[in-house]
Design a protein around this motif. Structure first.
Motif, short mmCIF file in Angstrom:
data_model
loop_
_atom_site.label_atom_id
_atom_site.label_comp_id
_atom_site.label_asym_id
_atom_site.label_seq_id
_atom_site.Cartn_x
_atom_site.Cartn_y
_atom_site.Cartn_z
N LEU A 9 19.53 -29.35 10.15
CA LEU A 9 21.12 -29.05 9.00
C LEU A 9 21.39 -30.08 8.43
N ILE A 10 21.53 -29.90 7.21
CA ILE A 10 22.12 -31.05 6.30
C ILE A 10 23.26 -30.61 5.78
N VAL A 11 24.51 -31.21 5.76
CA VAL A 11 25.65 -30.81 5.20
C VAL A 11 26.29 -31.88 4.49
N ASP A 12 27.06 -31.80 3.28
CA ASP A 12 27.85 -32.66 2.74
C ASP A 12 29.18 -32.40 2.78
N ASN A 13 30.14 -32.88 2.31
CA ASN A 13 31.55 -32.83 2.01
C ASN A 13 31.71 -32.68 0.55
N GLY A 14 31.19 -32.42 -0.54
CA GLY A 14 31.44 -32.33 -1.86
C GLY A 14 32.18 -31.07 -2.19
N SER A 15 32.19 -30.70 -3.48
CA SER A 15 32.94 -29.58 -4.19
C SER A 15 32.31 -28.31 -3.93
N GLY A 16 30.92 -28.35 -3.55
CA GLY A 16 30.30 -27.00 -3.34
C GLY A 16 30.11 -26.16 -4.68
N VAL A 17 29.50 -25.13 -4.44
CA VAL A 17 29.08 -24.30 -5.63
C VAL A 17 29.47 -22.90 -5.26
N LYS A 18 29.71 -22.05 -6.34
CA LYS A 18 30.01 -20.65 -5.88
C LYS A 18 28.92 -19.83 -5.66
N GLY A 19 28.66 -19.06 -4.71
CA GLY A 19 27.32 -18.24 -4.15
C GLY A 19 26.57 -17.78 -5.47
N ASN A 20 27.24 -17.12 -6.52
CA ASN A 20 26.40 -16.56 -7.53
C ASN A 20 26.15 -17.81 -8.69
N ASP A 21 26.62 -18.96 -8.63
CA ASP A 21 26.28 -20.07 -9.53
C ASP A 21 25.27 -20.85 -8.87
N LEU A 22 24.65 -20.63 -7.40
CA LEU A 22 23.72 -21.49 -6.83
C LEU A 22 22.25 -21.37 -7.60
N LYS A 23 21.82 -22.18 -8.32
CA LYS A 23 20.25 -21.94 -8.80
C LYS A 23 19.31 -23.21 -8.12
N LEU A 24 18.32 -22.42 -8.11
CA LEU A 24 17.46 -23.39 -7.41
C LEU A 24 16.48 -24.08 -8.44
N GLY A 25 17.04 -25.56 -8.59
CA GLY A 25 16.27 -26.37 -9.64
C GLY A 25 14.99 -26.85 -8.85
N PHE A 26 14.28 -27.71 -9.73
CA PHE A 26 13.16 -28.22 -9.15
C PHE A 26 13.15 -28.92 -7.67
N GLY A 27 14.31 -29.45 -7.50
CA GLY A 27 14.44 -30.06 -6.05
C GLY A 27 14.39 -29.07 -4.89
N LEU A 28 15.37 -28.42 -5.36
CA LEU A 28 15.46 -27.16 -4.11
C LEU A 28 14.40 -26.31 -4.04
N GLN A 29 13.82 -25.88 -5.16
CA GLN A 29 12.78 -24.93 -5.22
C GLN A 29 11.40 -25.83 -4.52
N GLY A 30 11.29 -27.05 -4.84
CA GLY A 30 10.31 -27.87 -4.13
C GLY A 30 10.32 -27.90 -2.63
N MET A 31 11.57 -28.08 -2.23
CA MET A 31 11.73 -28.09 -0.62
C MET A 31 11.59 -26.52 -0.17
N LYS A 32 11.86 -25.52 -0.85
CA LYS A 32 11.55 -24.19 -0.47
C LYS A 32 10.13 -24.09 -0.27
N GLN A 33 9.30 -24.41 -1.19
CA GLN A 33 8.05 -24.07 -1.30
C GLN A 33 7.16 -25.21 -0.07
#
Length: 65
Positions: A9-33
């Motif tokens: 589990l990795i958590v940061d304390n940044g500002s976050g994003v709205k659920g509908n605004d979450l986009k899987l860019g190259f980094g997150l998509q690569g992690m998922k794959q």
């Protein structure tokens, strides 16, 4: 190691994003794959007030010793 697997589990304390605004860019998509190629699961989350989180579960072996 939990139940013959790895939980991360990795958590940061940044500002976050709205659920509908979450986009899987190259980094997150690569992690998922990569996680899915190991038979694991990955989930991304945010609630705008407590940053962003990544939860990974990867099984190890087939449960037999």
């Amino acid at each position: 190691f939990v139940n013959n697997g790895i939980n991360l589990l990795i958590v940061d304390n940044g500002s976050g994003v709205k659920g509908n605004d979450l986009k899987l860019g190259f980094g997150l998509q690569g992690m998922k794959q990569r996680v899915e190629s190991l038979g694991g699961t990955i989930a991304f989350g945010s609630d705008l007030e407590s940053g962003f989180s990544v939860r990974v579960e990867i099984p190890l072996g087939n449960g037999e010793d």
